[in-house]
Design a protein around this motif. Sequence first.
Motif, PDB file in Angstrom:
ATOM      1  N   THR A   1     -12.769 -63.036  38.453  1.00 42.32           N
ATOM      2  CA  THR A   1     -13.805 -62.499  39.332  1.00 42.32           C
ATOM      3  C   THR A   1     -13.488 -62.754  40.794  1.00 42.32           C
ATOM      4  O   THR A   1     -12.772 -63.711  41.135  1.00 42.32           O
ATOM      5  CB  THR A   1     -15.169 -63.131  38.986  1.00 42.32           C
ATOM      6  OG1 THR A   1     -16.152 -62.746  39.962  1.00 42.32           O
ATOM      7  CG2 THR A   1     -15.110 -64.657  38.970  1.00 42.32           C
ATOM      8  N   HIS A   2     -14.036 -61.902  41.655  1.00 43.61           N
ATOM      9  CA  HIS A   2     -13.929 -62.109  43.104  1.00 43.61           C
ATOM     10  C   HIS A   2     -14.843 -63.228  43.580  1.00 43.61           C
ATOM     11  O   HIS A   2     -14.799 -63.604  44.747  1.00 43.61           O
ATOM     12  CB  HIS A   2     -14.269 -60.816  43.831  1.00 43.61           C
ATOM     13  CG  HIS A   2     -15.684 -60.365  43.614  1.00 43.61           C
ATOM     14  ND1 HIS A   2     -16.220 -60.163  42.366  1.00 43.61           N
ATOM     15  CD2 HIS A   2     -16.675 -60.070  44.497  1.00 43.61           C
ATOM     16  CE1 HIS A   2     -17.478 -59.765  42.492  1.00 43.61           C
ATOM     17  NE2 HIS A   2     -17.782 -59.708  43.755  1.00 43.61           N
ATOM     18  N   ALA A   3     -15.683 -63.735  42.698  1.00 44.78           N
ATOM     19  CA  ALA A   3     -16.622 -64.822  43.017  1.00 44.78           C
ATOM     20  C   ALA A   3     -17.734 -64.384  43.946  1.00 44.78           C
ATOM     21  O   ALA A   3     -18.290 -65.197  44.691  1.00 44.78           O
ATOM     22  CB  ALA A   3     -15.910 -66.057  43.577  1.00 44.78           C
ATOM     23  N   GLY A   4     -18.087 -63.087  43.924  1.00 47.06           N
ATOM     24  CA  GLY A   4     -19.346 -62.695  44.535  1.00 47.06           C
ATOM     25  C   GLY A   4     -20.473 -63.371  43.774  1.00 47.06           C
ATOM     26  O   GLY A   4     -20.344 -63.650  42.572  1.00 47.06           O
ATOM     27  N   MET A   5     -21.575 -63.644  44.442  1.00 50.51           N
ATOM     28  CA  MET A   5     -22.611 -64.445  43.791  1.00 50.51           C
ATOM     29  C   MET A   5     -23.219 -63.735  42.590  1.00 50.51           C
ATOM     30  O   MET A   5     -23.540 -64.384  41.587  1.00 50.51           O
ATOM     31  CB  MET A   5     -23.705 -64.828  44.789  1.00 50.51           C
ATOM     32  CG  MET A   5     -24.678 -65.863  44.228  1.00 50.51           C
ATOM     33  SD  MET A   5     -23.856 -67.415  43.716  1.00 50.51           S
ATOM     34  CE  MET A   5     -23.752 -68.247  45.297  1.00 50.51           C
ATOM     35  N   GLY A   6     -23.372 -62.400  42.647  1.00 45.99           N
ATOM     36  CA  GLY A   6     -23.938 -61.690  41.504  1.00 45.99           C
ATOM     37  C   GLY A   6     -23.099 -61.873  40.255  1.00 45.99           C
ATOM     38  O   GLY A   6     -23.596 -62.264  39.204  1.00 45.99           O
ATOM     39  N   GLY A   7     -21.801 -61.592  40.376  1.00 43.27           N
ATOM     40  CA  GLY A   7     -20.911 -61.750  39.232  1.00 43.27           C
ATOM     41  C   GLY A   7     -20.777 -63.192  38.802  1.00 43.27           C
ATOM     42  O   GLY A   7     -20.698 -63.495  37.598  1.00 43.27           O
ATOM     43  N   THR A   8     -20.738 -64.110  39.766  1.00 47.72           N
ATOM     44  CA  THR A   8     -20.644 -65.540  39.433  1.00 47.72           C
ATOM     45  C   THR A   8     -21.833 -65.978  38.592  1.00 47.72           C
ATOM     46  O   THR A   8     -21.672 -66.642  37.564  1.00 47.72           O
ATOM     47  CB  THR A   8     -20.569 -66.376  40.721  1.00 47.72           C
ATOM     48  OG1 THR A   8     -19.355 -66.053  41.421  1.00 47.72           O
ATOM     49  CG2 THR A   8     -20.597 -67.857  40.420  1.00 47.72           C
ATOM     50  N   MET A   9     -23.027 -65.588  38.997  1.00 48.16           N
ATOM     51  CA  MET A   9     -24.212 -65.975  38.249  1.00 48.16           C
ATOM     52  C   MET A   9     -24.256 -65.323  36.874  1.00 48.16           C
ATOM     53  O   MET A   9     -24.651 -65.952  35.885  1.00 48.16           O
ATOM     54  CB  MET A   9     -25.469 -65.613  39.035  1.00 48.16           C
ATOM     55  CG  MET A   9     -25.706 -66.481  40.264  1.00 48.16           C
ATOM     56  SD  MET A   9     -26.010 -68.228  39.848  1.00 48.16           S
ATOM     57  CE  MET A   9     -24.479 -68.980  40.435  1.00 48.16           C
ATOM     58  N   GLU A  10     -23.828 -64.072  36.784  1.00 50.13           N
ATOM     59  CA  GLU A  10     -23.804 -63.405  35.479  1.00 50.13           C
ATOM     60  C   GLU A  10     -22.819 -64.093  34.537  1.00 50.13           C
ATOM     61  O   GLU A  10     -23.105 -64.290  33.353  1.00 50.13           O
ATOM     62  CB  GLU A  10     -23.441 -61.933  35.659  1.00 50.13           C
ATOM     63  CG  GLU A  10     -24.563 -61.128  36.292  1.00 50.13           C
ATOM     64  CD  GLU A  10     -24.179 -59.702  36.653  1.00 50.13           C
ATOM     65  OE1 GLU A  10     -25.067 -58.955  37.100  1.00 50.13           O
ATOM     66  OE2 GLU A  10     -22.996 -59.349  36.484  1.00 50.13           O
TER      67      GLU A  10
ATOM     68  N   LEU B   1     -14.752 -69.115  34.590  1.00 53.54           N
ATOM     69  CA  LEU B   1     -14.442 -68.232  35.700  1.00 53.54           C
ATOM     70  C   LEU B   1     -13.085 -68.572  36.309  1.00 53.54           C
ATOM     71  O   LEU B   1     -12.777 -69.746  36.533  1.00 53.54           O
ATOM     72  CB  LEU B   1     -15.514 -68.344  36.782  1.00 53.54           C
ATOM     73  CG  LEU B   1     -16.970 -68.150  36.330  1.00 53.54           C
ATOM     74  CD1 LEU B   1     -17.916 -68.398  37.495  1.00 53.54           C
ATOM     75  CD2 LEU B   1     -17.177 -66.756  35.763  1.00 53.54           C
ATOM     76  N   VAL B   2     -12.301 -67.557  36.585  1.00 54.91           N
ATOM     77  CA  VAL B   2     -11.093 -67.690  37.397  1.00 54.91           C
ATOM     78  C   VAL B   2     -11.346 -66.862  38.650  1.00 54.91           C
ATOM     79  O   VAL B   2     -11.443 -65.630  38.590  1.00 54.91           O
ATOM     80  CB  VAL B   2      -9.836 -67.198  36.657  1.00 54.91           C
ATOM     81  CG1 VAL B   2      -8.629 -67.235  37.588  1.00 54.91           C
ATOM     82  CG2 VAL B   2      -9.585 -68.053  35.422  1.00 54.91           C
ATOM     83  N   ALA B   3     -11.479 -67.531  39.783  1.00 53.82           N
ATOM     84  CA  ALA B   3     -11.958 -66.885  41.009  1.00 53.82           C
ATOM     85  C   ALA B   3     -10.808 -66.466  41.911  1.00 53.82           C
ATOM     86  O   ALA B   3      -9.893 -67.250  42.181  1.00 53.82           O
ATOM     87  CB  ALA B   3     -12.892 -67.835  41.760  1.00 53.82           C
ATOM     88  N   LEU B   4     -10.897 -65.227  42.405  1.00 55.36           N
ATOM     89  CA  LEU B   4      -9.968 -64.668  43.389  1.00 55.36           C
ATOM     90  C   LEU B   4     -10.798 -64.157  44.571  1.00 55.36           C
ATOM     91  O   LEU B   4     -11.029 -62.960  44.722  1.00 55.36           O
ATOM     92  CB  LEU B   4      -9.165 -63.521  42.771  1.00 55.36           C
ATOM     93  CG  LEU B   4      -8.276 -63.863  41.577  1.00 55.36           C
ATOM     94  CD1 LEU B   4      -7.738 -62.594  40.925  1.00 55.36           C
ATOM     95  CD2 LEU B   4      -7.124 -64.763  42.009  1.00 55.36           C
ATOM     96  N   PRO B   5     -11.300 -65.038  45.424  1.00 53.92           N
ATOM     97  CA  PRO B   5     -12.247 -64.639  46.475  1.00 53.92           C
ATOM     98  C   PRO B   5     -11.605 -63.776  47.546  1.00 53.92           C
ATOM     99  O   PRO B   5     -10.442 -63.970  47.915  1.00 53.92           O
ATOM    100  CB  PRO B   5     -12.700 -65.990  47.043  1.00 53.92           C
ATOM    101  CG  PRO B   5     -11.548 -66.915  46.776  1.00 53.92           C
ATOM    102  CD  PRO B   5     -10.983 -66.477  45.461  1.00 53.92           C
ATOM    103  N   GLN B   6     -12.393 -62.820  48.077  1.00 55.00           N
ATOM    104  CA  GLN B   6     -11.900 -61.859  49.057  1.00 55.00           C
ATOM    105  C   GLN B   6     -12.454 -62.099  50.470  1.00 55.00           C
ATOM    106  O   GLN B   6     -11.965 -61.488  51.418  1.00 55.00           O
ATOM    107  CB  GLN B   6     -12.290 -60.439  48.616  1.00 55.00           C
ATOM    108  CG  GLN B   6     -11.907 -60.077  47.203  1.00 55.00           C
ATOM    109  CD  GLN B   6     -10.411 -60.063  46.998  1.00 55.00           C
ATOM    110  OE1 GLN B   6      -9.688 -59.337  47.673  1.00 55.00           O
ATOM    111  NE2 GLN B   6      -9.930 -60.880  46.089  1.00 55.00           N
ATOM    112  N   MET B   7     -13.480 -62.915  50.630  1.00 53.91           N
ATOM    113  CA  MET B   7     -14.126 -63.093  51.926  1.00 53.91           C
ATOM    114  C   MET B   7     -14.738 -64.484  51.980  1.00 53.91           C
ATOM    115  O   MET B   7     -14.714 -65.233  50.988  1.00 53.91           O
ATOM    116  CB  MET B   7     -15.198 -62.021  52.144  1.00 53.91           C
ATOM    117  CG  MET B   7     -16.222 -61.963  51.038  1.00 53.91           C
ATOM    118  SD  MET B   7     -17.488 -60.687  51.239  1.00 53.91           S
ATOM    119  CE  MET B   7     -18.501 -61.426  52.514  1.00 53.91           C
ATOM    120  N   ALA B   8     -15.309 -64.837  53.140  1.00 60.07           N
ATOM    121  CA  ALA B   8     -15.773 -66.203  53.380  1.00 60.07           C
ATOM    122  C   ALA B   8     -16.813 -66.658  52.356  1.00 60.07           C
ATOM    123  O   ALA B   8     -16.709 -67.747  51.786  1.00 60.07           O
ATOM    124  CB  ALA B   8     -16.338 -66.317  54.798  1.00 60.07           C
TER     125      ALA B   8
END
Length: 391
Positions: free
Chosen positions: A294-303, A311-318
Amino acid sequence: MATVSHYVPLGAGHVNPTIGIVAELVRRGHRVSCFVPERFAEQLTGTGARIVPVPSTWEAAGLADPPQMHGRHLVRAMGYLLEETRMLVPLLARHPAPDLVLHDGVLAIWGRVLAQRWTVPSVEVWPNLVSNRHWSMNRYSKVNPLGPRFLAMMMKYALYLRGEGIRDIREFFEGGAATQRLVTVPRAFQYAGETFENFRFVGPVLGDRAAETEGWTPPEDGRPVLLASLGSAYNRRPDLYRTILSATAGRGWHVVLSIGEVDPAELGPLPADVEVHRRVPQVSVLRHATVFVTHAGMGGTMEGLAAGVPLVALPQMAEQRANADRIAELGLGRALDPATVTADQLWAAVRETAADPGIRERLNRMAGEIAAAGGASAAADEIERALPRQD
């Protein structure tokens, strides 16, 4: 029953967390009017609320994604936000004043202006990590409050807000005048969560999203399922999708890949064990997933956390980097740098998170925290407490 005006900005991550709240208010007999950008009007029709599509200067300007209120993008984004507010306030003020204003706390600041103008209570919905003196998103966004461009923009806001009778600019931006601030994150996930006294952490609101809860079935052969998605915004990363495909090819897993507006042809030949979609029924897929990249946006993270999926996070922004670091800090998965990650590193993270019993145990505890937070029901309770007393 009360009348509620609901305001949301352009952006799925700001609209989706409110859908279940609106549906619960309608179920309780309140009359809710949702003033929503036309792109998202259909998503709220199932709530039973009155839907009023409104224009957006962001769409007119050709912004593919909502503006980023972080770092070097902040001043430009603040300009977009002021322009949107100037356009929407007189348009929305033509409608009758409600008993209460319900609005997104991050971007829909026109809700604050209108609540002040009408002198009605307001409840804000914050679909992200929040800040106080103990922890602040500025650790990631690195905003310089003394920068000349930032100060000039704040002067523009001050002039506009004074015209609306609002003098305390800092309180305005923090949402301090709101009757209640709801955070659709469990307190256990918030950095320094125990220090936040003026927020109500109701956890994610995942109900009443029929398109997300049906329409997908897992493979019949019982292979583990990997869901990979970079969300609905800031997701134009064909290079990263190719890395995901390279990492998972021939591993014996079934991969569900959501690519948004990226052309599938940019991904190259697809392995037989991969299905690619522009958008997937994410809640449904997560019910069967073994790991969520996941990009670790909060919506997807919470789901993902609500479903108990590592979760394996690949964040795109701050903001996503803050979420990813919290995922790693709490031992709920792994955080990787999308700028440098290799296919081998990504697959190692997937394999390790899937096999780690400690992660599973911590995920179970977090899922319990999410359930205990109350979701839509708790949010509706707080909104009803904020309503003016009916004599």
